[in-house]
Design an enzyme around this catalytic site. Structure first.
Site, mmCIF file in Angstrom:
data_model
loop_
_atom_site.group_PDB
_atom_site.id
_atom_site.type_symbol
_atom_site.label_atom_id
_atom_site.label_comp_id
_atom_site.label_asym_id
_atom_site.label_seq_id
_atom_site.Cartn_x
_atom_site.Cartn_y
_atom_site.Cartn_z
ATOM 1 N N ARG A 28 0.741 -1.291 -0.015
ATOM 2 C CA ARG A 28 -0.068 0.014 -0.088
ATOM 3 C C ARG A 28 0.865 1.218 -0.036
ATOM 4 O O ARG A 28 0.462 2.178 -0.693
ATOM 5 C CB ARG A 28 -1.057 -0.066 1.150
ATOM 6 C CG ARG A 28 -2.116 -0.877 1.042
ATOM 7 C CD ARG A 28 -2.725 -1.470 2.513
ATOM 8 N NE ARG A 28 -3.907 -2.112 2.323
ATOM 9 C CZ ARG A 28 -3.997 -3.657 1.914
ATOM 10 N NH1 ARG A 28 -2.584 -4.247 2.188
ATOM 11 N NH2 ARG A 28 -5.089 -4.213 1.927
ATOM 12 N N ARG A 124 -6.095 -18.494 -8.688
ATOM 13 C CA ARG A 124 -6.842 -17.917 -7.477
ATOM 14 C C ARG A 124 -7.945 -17.138 -8.174
ATOM 15 O O ARG A 124 -8.144 -16.729 -9.130
ATOM 16 C CB ARG A 124 -5.928 -17.121 -6.561
ATOM 17 C CG ARG A 124 -4.896 -18.086 -6.152
ATOM 18 C CD ARG A 124 -3.961 -17.323 -5.024
ATOM 19 N NE ARG A 124 -4.824 -16.523 -3.923
ATOM 20 C CZ ARG A 124 -3.834 -15.845 -2.991
ATOM 21 N NH1 ARG A 124 -2.764 -15.430 -3.307
ATOM 22 N NH2 ARG A 124 -4.923 -15.398 -1.841
ATOM 23 N N ASP A 317 -3.719 -14.932 7.834
ATOM 24 C CA ASP A 317 -2.469 -15.648 7.374
ATOM 25 C C ASP A 317 -1.841 -16.496 8.247
ATOM 26 O O ASP A 317 -0.716 -16.832 8.022
ATOM 27 C CB ASP A 317 -1.733 -14.414 6.857
ATOM 28 C CG ASP A 317 -2.186 -13.611 5.600
ATOM 29 O OD1 ASP A 317 -3.192 -14.509 4.880
ATOM 30 O OD2 ASP A 317 -1.854 -12.352 5.365
ATOM 31 N N LYS A 344 -5.870 -19.435 -0.668
ATOM 32 C CA LYS A 344 -4.694 -18.409 -0.145
ATOM 33 C C LYS A 344 -3.597 -19.055 -1.418
ATOM 34 O O LYS A 344 -3.878 -19.807 -2.570
ATOM 35 C CB LYS A 344 -4.470 -18.719 0.963
ATOM 36 C CG LYS A 344 -5.250 -18.231 2.201
ATOM 37 C CD LYS A 344 -5.380 -16.555 1.927
ATOM 38 C CE LYS A 344 -6.430 -15.863 2.687
ATOM 39 N NZ LYS A 344 -6.581 -14.753 2.399
ATOM 40 N N ARG A 348 -4.689 -23.927 1.922
ATOM 41 C CA ARG A 348 -4.034 -24.280 3.226
ATOM 42 C C ARG A 348 -4.586 -25.156 4.026
ATOM 43 O O ARG A 348 -4.007 -25.605 4.974
ATOM 44 C CB ARG A 348 -3.839 -22.723 4.114
ATOM 45 C CG ARG A 348 -2.743 -22.171 3.311
ATOM 46 C CD ARG A 348 -2.646 -20.661 3.889
ATOM 47 N NE ARG A 348 -1.267 -20.083 3.188
ATOM 48 C CZ ARG A 348 -0.967 -18.950 3.110
ATOM 49 N NH1 ARG A 348 -1.736 -17.838 4.086
ATOM 50 N NH2 ARG A 348 -0.030 -18.275 2.708
HETATM 51 C C1 S3P Z 1 -4.210 -8.950 2.520
HETATM 52 C C2 S3P Z 1 -5.465 -9.472 2.742
HETATM 53 C C3 S3P Z 1 -5.629 -10.882 2.952
HETATM 54 C C4 S3P Z 1 -4.334 -11.712 3.177
HETATM 55 C C5 S3P Z 1 -3.396 -11.381 2.485
HETATM 56 C C6 S3P Z 1 -3.010 -9.874 2.526
HETATM 57 C C7 S3P Z 1 -4.019 -7.396 2.165
HETATM 58 O O1 S3P Z 1 -6.310 -11.530 1.883
HETATM 59 O O2 S3P Z 1 -4.702 -13.091 3.332
HETATM 60 O O3 S3P Z 1 -2.284 -11.992 2.660
HETATM 61 O O4 S3P Z 1 -3.131 -7.010 2.156
HETATM 62 O O5 S3P Z 1 -5.036 -6.970 1.901
HETATM 63 P P1 S3P Z 1 -8.111 -11.460 1.680
HETATM 64 O O6 S3P Z 1 -8.432 -10.115 1.442
HETATM 65 O O7 S3P Z 1 -8.217 -12.467 0.439
HETATM 66 O O8 S3P Z 1 -8.519 -12.276 2.965
#
Ligand code: S3P
Length: 436
Positions: A28, A124, A317, A344, A348
């Site tokens: 971000r 995915r 995670d 994921k 997992r």
């Molecule tokens: C993330 C959100 C999560 C997480 C990923 C990072 C993010 O995914 O599992 O490793 O940075 O917004 P999901 O939004 O699919 O739950």
């Protein structure tokens, strides 16, 4: 060729350490730095392959980015309307976050883009972002089956929607907020359960107004992002392996400095403490709008629990590490409401269940989780299926094993934790890496 971890049984963890920068915040900071007006200085950036993919994408769209150099990045922002058409496909590598967040941003541009990824990312689900973006007027399509590549065509304008997310996903929320920067009207996203809120916090840090009202977050176009300095704290998702490693091995004590403890990320601390872990938060402070602390973790006997489903998105995670802790606990641990784990970097639930069974632990896989009967880890061979977090979690399992653990397909550890082997080795884990 691919990397194999070979980890000696037993031992303990000790010392004081820092884990690499938070992956979510690193992505971000690149995205918002690129969209800001002025020069953003980032420190503590994760120099993992996932974040490098995001940096490369913005460079391909004409953004001048210096670094990374020891976690420092200088981003000369192009402004919200300053991105240029890339001359090639944008390769997001292994990163679902990069692909989903950029799909929202790129849906609002006046040029076409195509987003591609590696084998894991190419399997995915992307309809979760494509469907609401299409509702906003985006011209975006997937391959058959709703997977990447994503083809995004230019549009005249997007329109805001009021979106009720069907799953608790920070990536979907963030995708739609990024599209909302370019949409006519007020874009609102309501989440079924709290998810990480780094996008909202960071937008505000860049001076962009975002309103939150309970589970609903909204923004409108027409404002600008002003460059700022960002300090990215250590990633609690990377700290997770050391927290579990120190907890399950006798006579261990480690200190992990400068870890992000945003309440939307600390599910692992609740869950492990409920299981009996000894985790102390010291020196709590706020850096760049995010709560940070030093963690001290000592060995402790664990007992199995029913993981509260409300903690699942807050630890999403960390389940590979938490399930290794469950394998070392007395009694049964039950995880449910965690079907998101199936989509994921690997499935997992299936990959952890198979791996734990391979090292002598009784596991019953369920559609949305598993039941783990704590016991003696016996050593053995595990396939990580190219999933970084599964590789690192099983490496820590060796601390409680009575024989060596061998983990295959570990190259992707470099996506989130390039120095894992060196750091884990310096804390006491008997880890070797060979090319197979
Ligand atoms: C993330 C959100 C999560 C997480 C990923 C990072 C993010 O995914 O599992 O490793 O940075 O917004 P999901 O939004 O699919 O739950």
């Amino acid at each position: 060729m691919s990397k194999r971890f070979i980890v000696s049984p037993g031992g303990k963890l000790s010392g004081s350490m820092q884990v690499p920068g938070d992956k979510s915040m690193s992505h971000r900071s690149v995205i918002f730095g690129a969209l800001a007006e002025g020069t953003t200085h980032v420190s503590g950036l994760l120099e993992g392959e996932d974040v490098l993919a995001t940096i490369a994408a913005f460079r391909a769209m004409g953004v001048n980015i210096e670094g990374p150099d020891e976690g420092r990045l200088v981003i000369h922002g192009a402004g919200l309307h300053g991105l240029q058409k890339p001359q090639h496909d944008l390769d997001m590598g292994n990163s679902g976050t990069a692909m989903r967040l950029l799909s929202g941003l790129l849906s609002g541009q006046s040029f076409a883009t195509r987003l591609i990824g590696d084998k894991s990312l190419s399997a995915r689900p992307m309809r979760r972002v494509v469907d609401p973006l299409s509702e906003m007027g985006a011209k975006i399509s997937t391959a058959e089956g709703g997977t990447p590549p994503l083809q995004i065509e230019p549009i005249d304008s997007l329109h805001a929607i009021n979106y009720q997310m069907p799953m608790a996903s920070a990536q979907v929320k963030s995708c739609l907020l990024l599209a909302g920067l370019y949409a006519e009207g007020k874009t609102c996203v309501t989440e079924p359960a709290p998810t990480r809120d780094h996008t909202e916090r960071m937008l505000r840090g860049f001076g962009y107004p975002v309103t939150s009202d309970g589970a609903r977050v909204c923004l409108e176009p027409g404002f600008r992002l002003a460059a700022t300095d960002m300090m990215v704290p250590g990633d609690i998702s990377s700290a997770a392996f050391f927290i579990v490693g120190s907890t399950i091995s006798k006579d261990s004590r480690i200190e992990i400095k400068n870890v992000g403890i945003n309440p939307t990320r600390t599910g692992i601390l609740f869950i492990l403490k409920q299981m009996g872990a000894d985790i102390e938060l010291k020196n709590e402070r706020t850096i760049g709008g995010e709560p940070v602390a030093d963690l001290v973790v000592q060995s402790a006997p664990l007992h199995g629990i029913h993981v509260d489903e409300k903690h699942v998105p807050l630890a999403i995670d960390e389940f590979p590490a938490i399930l290794v802790a469950a394998a070392c606990a007395s009694g049964e641990t039950v995880l449910s409401g965690a079907e998101e784990l199936r989509v994921k970097e690997s499935d997992r639930i299936a990959v952890m269940a198979r791996g734990l069974a391979n090292i002598g632990i009784d596991v019953i896989e369920t559609p949305d989780g598993m039941r783990v009967q704590g016991g003696q880890i016996q050593g053995g061979a595990v396939d990580s299926h190219g999933d970084h977090r599964i590789a690192m979690a099983f490496a820590m399992a060796a601390l409680q094993s009575n024989a060596e653990i061998q983990i295959d397909d570990c190259d992707n550890v470099a996506t989130s934790f390039p120095d894992f082997q060196a750091l884990a080795g310096s804390c006491g884990l008997g880890i070797r890496v060979i090319n197979t």
